[in-house]
Motif scaffolding. Sequence first.
Motif, PDB file in Angstrom:
ATOM      1  N   LYS A   1       0.869  -1.178   0.000  1.00 38.01           N
ATOM      2  CA  LYS A   1       0.000   0.000   0.000  1.00 38.01           C
ATOM      3  C   LYS A   1       0.914   1.239   0.000  1.00 38.01           C
ATOM      4  CE  LYS A   1      -3.655  -2.694   0.365  1.00 38.01           C
ATOM      5  NZ  LYS A   1      -4.390  -3.341   1.433  1.00 38.01           N
ATOM      6  N   PRO A   2       0.391   2.411  -0.382  1.00 36.85           N
ATOM      7  CA  PRO A   2       1.246   3.588  -0.588  1.00 36.85           C
ATOM      8  C   PRO A   2       2.048   4.009   0.642  1.00 36.85           C
ATOM      9  CG  PRO A   2      -1.012   4.031  -1.286  1.00 36.85           C
ATOM     10  CD  PRO A   2      -1.027   2.681  -0.652  1.00 36.85           C
ATOM     11  N   GLY A   3       3.279   4.431   0.364  1.00 39.30           N
ATOM     12  CA  GLY A   3       4.117   5.015   1.418  1.00 39.30           C
ATOM     13  C   GLY A   3       4.817   4.003   2.305  1.00 39.30           C
ATOM     14  N   LYS A   4       4.730   2.720   1.984  1.00 40.63           N
ATOM     15  CA  LYS A   4       5.328   1.685   2.853  1.00 40.63           C
ATOM     16  C   LYS A   4       6.684   1.209   2.349  1.00 40.63           C
ATOM     17  CE  LYS A   4       1.812   1.172   5.698  1.00 40.63           C
ATOM     18  NZ  LYS A   4       1.943   1.514   7.118  1.00 40.63           N
ATOM     19  N   LEU A   5       6.896   1.255   1.044  1.00 38.67           N
ATOM     20  CA  LEU A   5       8.174   0.764   0.506  1.00 38.67           C
ATOM     21  C   LEU A   5       9.199   1.897   0.569  1.00 38.67           C
ATOM     22  CD1 LEU A   5       6.909  -1.340  -2.539  1.00 38.67           C
ATOM     23  CD2 LEU A   5       7.994  -2.206  -0.454  1.00 38.67           C
ATOM     24  N   PRO A   6      10.401   1.614   1.065  1.00 36.34           N
ATOM     25  CA  PRO A   6      11.336   2.692   1.372  1.00 36.34           C
ATOM     26  C   PRO A   6      12.099   3.276   0.184  1.00 36.34           C
ATOM     27  CG  PRO A   6      12.270   0.570   1.991  1.00 36.34           C
ATOM     28  CD  PRO A   6      10.875   0.300   1.547  1.00 36.34           C
ATOM     29  N   SER A   7      12.251   2.517  -0.918  1.00 38.40           N
ATOM     30  CA  SER A   7      13.058   3.025  -2.026  1.00 38.40           C
ATOM     31  C   SER A   7      12.141   3.564  -3.129  1.00 38.40           C
ATOM     32  CB  SER A   7      13.983   1.905  -2.512  1.00 38.40           C
ATOM     33  OG  SER A   7      14.935   2.419  -3.400  1.00 38.40           O
ATOM     34  N   ASP A   8      12.719   3.820  -4.298  1.00 39.77           N
ATOM     35  CA  ASP A   8      11.962   4.428  -5.406  1.00 39.77           C
ATOM     36  C   ASP A   8      10.866   3.462  -5.891  1.00 39.77           C
ATOM     37  OD1 ASP A   8      11.396   6.290  -7.283  1.00 39.77           O
ATOM     38  OD2 ASP A   8      13.025   5.712  -8.641  1.00 39.77           O
ATOM     39  N   THR A   9       9.615   3.946  -6.017  1.00 34.06           N
ATOM     40  CA  THR A   9       8.490   3.057  -6.353  1.00 34.06           C
ATOM     41  C   THR A   9       7.754   3.478  -7.620  1.00 34.06           C
ATOM     42  OG1 THR A   9       7.005   4.372  -4.977  1.00 34.06           O
ATOM     43  CG2 THR A   9       7.972   2.423  -3.945  1.00 34.06           C
ATOM     44  N   LEU A  10       7.003   2.505  -8.154  1.00 31.24           N
ATOM     45  CA  LEU A  10       6.049   2.739  -9.240  1.00 31.24           C
ATOM     46  C   LEU A  10       4.672   2.435  -8.645  1.00 31.24           C
ATOM     47  CD1 LEU A  10       5.737   3.148 -12.362  1.00 31.24           C
ATOM     48  CD2 LEU A  10       5.863   0.661 -12.562  1.00 31.24           C
ATOM     49  N   SER A  11       3.634   3.270  -8.955  1.00 31.46           N
ATOM     50  CA  SER A  11       2.296   3.102  -8.347  1.00 31.46           C
ATOM     51  C   SER A  11       1.216   2.854  -9.387  1.00 31.46           C
ATOM     52  CB  SER A  11       1.859   4.378  -7.626  1.00 31.46           C
ATOM     53  OG  SER A  11       2.855   4.851  -6.795  1.00 31.46           O
ATOM     54  N   ALA A  12       0.131   2.206  -8.933  1.00 33.65           N
ATOM     55  CA  ALA A  12      -1.074   2.051  -9.772  1.00 33.65           C
ATOM     56  C   ALA A  12      -2.295   2.171  -8.856  1.00 33.65           C
ATOM     57  CB  ALA A  12      -1.061   0.696 -10.469  1.00 33.65           C
ATOM     58  N   THR A  13      -3.359   2.844  -9.341  1.00 31.35           N
ATOM     59  CA  THR A  13      -4.599   3.002  -8.565  1.00 31.35           C
ATOM     60  C   THR A  13      -5.706   2.229  -9.261  1.00 31.35           C
ATOM     61  OG1 THR A  13      -3.904   5.123  -7.714  1.00 31.35           O
ATOM     62  CG2 THR A  13      -6.263   4.736  -7.700  1.00 31.35           C
ATOM     63  N   TYR A  14      -6.596   1.598  -8.469  1.00 38.74           N
ATOM     64  CA  TYR A  14      -7.625   0.720  -9.039  1.00 38.74           C
ATOM     65  C   TYR A  14      -8.844   0.682  -8.121  1.00 38.74           C
ATOM     66  CZ  TYR A  14      -5.864  -2.366  -5.466  1.00 38.74           C
ATOM     67  OH  TYR A  14      -5.488  -2.874  -4.248  1.00 38.74           O
ATOM     68  N   ALA A  15      -9.983   0.145  -8.629  1.00 40.58           N
ATOM     69  CA  ALA A  15     -11.227   0.032  -7.848  1.00 40.58           C
ATOM     70  C   ALA A  15     -11.266  -1.315  -7.142  1.00 40.58           C
ATOM     71  CB  ALA A  15     -12.418   0.153  -8.780  1.00 40.58           C
ATOM     72  N   LEU A  16     -11.765  -1.350  -5.898  1.00 39.63           N
ATOM     73  CA  LEU A  16     -11.937  -2.587  -5.110  1.00 39.63           C
ATOM     74  C   LEU A  16     -13.414  -2.985  -5.055  1.00 39.63           C
ATOM     75  CD1 LEU A  16     -10.039  -2.158  -1.707  1.00 39.63           C
ATOM     76  CD2 LEU A  16      -9.567  -3.866  -3.454  1.00 39.63           C
ATOM     77  N   GLU A  17     -13.710  -4.206  -4.521  1.00 38.07           N
ATOM     78  CA  GLU A  17     -15.111  -4.580  -4.262  1.00 38.07           C
ATOM     79  C   GLU A  17     -15.703  -3.569  -3.283  1.00 38.07           C
ATOM     80  OE1 GLU A  17     -15.720  -8.268  -2.177  1.00 38.07           O
ATOM     81  OE2 GLU A  17     -17.826  -8.370  -2.740  1.00 38.07           O
ATOM     82  N   TYR A  18     -14.844  -3.093  -2.374  1.00 39.48           N
ATOM     83  CA  TYR A  18     -15.255  -2.017  -1.469  1.00 39.48           C
ATOM     84  C   TYR A  18     -14.177  -0.942  -1.520  1.00 39.48           C
ATOM     85  CZ  TYR A  18     -12.753  -5.547   1.341  1.00 39.48           C
ATOM     86  OH  TYR A  18     -11.897  -6.510   1.787  1.00 39.48           O
ATOM     87  N   GLY A  19     -14.491   0.177  -2.191  1.00 41.18           N
ATOM     88  CA  GLY A  19     -13.579   1.320  -2.214  1.00 41.18           C
ATOM     89  C   GLY A  19     -12.564   1.328  -3.341  1.00 41.18           C
ATOM     90  N   GLU A  20     -11.481   2.083  -3.117  1.00 38.86           N
ATOM     91  CA  GLU A  20     -10.436   2.272  -4.119  1.00 38.86           C
ATOM     92  C   GLU A  20      -9.091   2.138  -3.425  1.00 38.86           C
ATOM     93  OE1 GLU A  20     -10.555   5.785  -7.148  1.00 38.86           O
ATOM     94  OE2 GLU A  20      -8.983   6.245  -5.675  1.00 38.86           O
ATOM     95  N   ASP A  21      -8.090   1.740  -4.162  1.00 41.85           N
ATOM     96  CA  ASP A  21      -6.790   1.579  -3.528  1.00 41.85           C
ATOM     97  C   ASP A  21      -5.658   1.895  -4.490  1.00 41.85           C
ATOM     98  OD1 ASP A  21      -5.379   1.078  -1.216  1.00 41.85           O
ATOM     99  OD2 ASP A  21      -6.336  -0.858  -0.878  1.00 41.85           O
ATOM    100  N   THR A  22      -4.489   2.132  -3.907  1.00 42.67           N
ATOM    101  CA  THR A  22      -3.269   2.322  -4.707  1.00 42.67           C
ATOM    102  C   THR A  22      -2.259   1.307  -4.210  1.00 42.67           C
ATOM    103  OG1 THR A  22      -3.692   4.670  -5.022  1.00 42.67           O
ATOM    104  CG2 THR A  22      -1.421   3.971  -5.276  1.00 42.67           C
ATOM    105  N   ILE A  23      -1.488   0.748  -5.130  1.00 43.51           N
ATOM    106  CA  ILE A  23      -0.429  -0.193  -4.736  1.00 43.51           C
ATOM    107  C   ILE A  23       0.899   0.253  -5.347  1.00 43.51           C
ATOM    108  CG2 ILE A  23      -1.851  -2.222  -4.292  1.00 43.51           C
ATOM    109  CD1 ILE A  23      -1.249  -3.202  -7.130  1.00 43.51           C
ATOM    110  N   GLU A  24       1.969  -0.191  -4.723  1.00 38.35           N
ATOM    111  CA  GLU A  24       3.308   0.224  -5.167  1.00 38.35           C
ATOM    112  C   GLU A  24       4.287  -0.956  -5.178  1.00 38.35           C
ATOM    113  OE1 GLU A  24       3.237   4.836  -3.611  1.00 38.35           O
ATOM    114  OE2 GLU A  24       4.457   3.426  -2.491  1.00 38.35           O
ATOM    115  N   ILE A  25       5.263  -0.836  -6.058  1.00 39.04           N
ATOM    116  CA  ILE A  25       6.351  -1.836  -6.130  1.00 39.04           C
ATOM    117  C   ILE A  25       7.678  -1.079  -6.236  1.00 39.04           C
ATOM    118  CG2 ILE A  25       6.275  -2.022  -8.677  1.00 39.04           C
ATOM    119  CD1 ILE A  25       6.686  -5.090  -8.330  1.00 39.04           C
ATOM    120  N   HIS A  26       8.726  -1.659  -5.716  1.00 42.08           N
ATOM    121  CA  HIS A  26      10.046  -1.043  -5.903  1.00 42.08           C
ATOM    122  C   HIS A  26      10.443  -1.121  -7.376  1.00 42.08           C
ATOM    123  CE1 HIS A  26      11.674  -1.434  -1.522  1.00 42.08           C
ATOM    124  NE2 HIS A  26      11.421  -0.166  -1.805  1.00 42.08           N
ATOM    125  N   ARG A  27      10.935  -0.009  -7.902  1.00 40.25           N
ATOM    126  CA  ARG A  27      11.328   0.028  -9.321  1.00 40.25           C
ATOM    127  C   ARG A  27      12.488  -0.925  -9.627  1.00 40.25           C
ATOM    128  NH1 ARG A  27       9.456   4.031 -12.694  1.00 40.25           N
ATOM    129  NH2 ARG A  27       8.107   5.549 -11.683  1.00 40.25           N
TER     130      ARG A  27
END
Length: 180
Positions: free
Chosen positions: A88-114
């Motif tokens: 989830k956003p802001g948890k990975l300490p180094s440089d990240t790439l993000s994507a935002t999407y719709a959930l069954e309940y709500g919306e979310d963003t996820i991140e991965i280290h580049r």
Amino acid sequence: MDEVKQQILALLRENIRNIGDFPQPGIQFKDITPLLQNPDTLELTSQVLARPFRSHNVDYVVGLESRGFLFGTNLAQDLHAGFIPIRKPGKLPSDTLSATYALEYGEDTIEIHRDAFSEGARILIHDDLIATGGSAAAATELVEELGGKVVGYSFIIGLKELKGTALLPAKVPVEILLSL
Ligand SMILES: O=P(O)(O)OC[C@H]1O[C@H](OP(=O)(O)OP(=O)(O)O)[C@H](O)[C@@H]1O
Ligand SMILES: Nc1ncnc2[nH]cnc12
């Protein structure tokens, strides 16, 4: 399906409970905590998840926070692959790439280290459950944008009614242990 596999799946099914109206009214929440609590199903689940991908030369299992971490590292270990967290956003300490999407309940963003993997790496995406497919599709976007090849998807539970696999690439194998 062979008899042993049917018995294993029945055991897994018995250790997943339904909690009505969680986390909000109208949602039938599939709770896998009993599956983790029972030493037999804890051991069996990762073995059964790994089986279809043993010959797929998986370099990394990418697991989605948070419930995708629970079996994701065991699955990676079983396949002799590395494990990469998508968080989830802001948890990975180094440089990240993000994507935002719709959930069954709500919306979310996820991140991965580049720098999580090198171009061409063979990736298995794992999560506990696929509902709308939004999280897995967003994870696919992140992996592909970094030059990875998604060679499979692995879920413990699939919510049939939501048809989440429709959001995943048609030619990539999707393994769902239990369709509920
Ligand atoms: O197919 P989708 O509609 O995208 O939904 C599935 C996702 O939703 C749940 O996670 P949640 O966001 O509730 O987070 P958690 O694992 O931290 O509880 C579940 O563990 C999957 O990651
Ligand atoms: N119904 C559900 N139960 C558990 N996790 C979920 N994630 C999205 N929908 C869910």
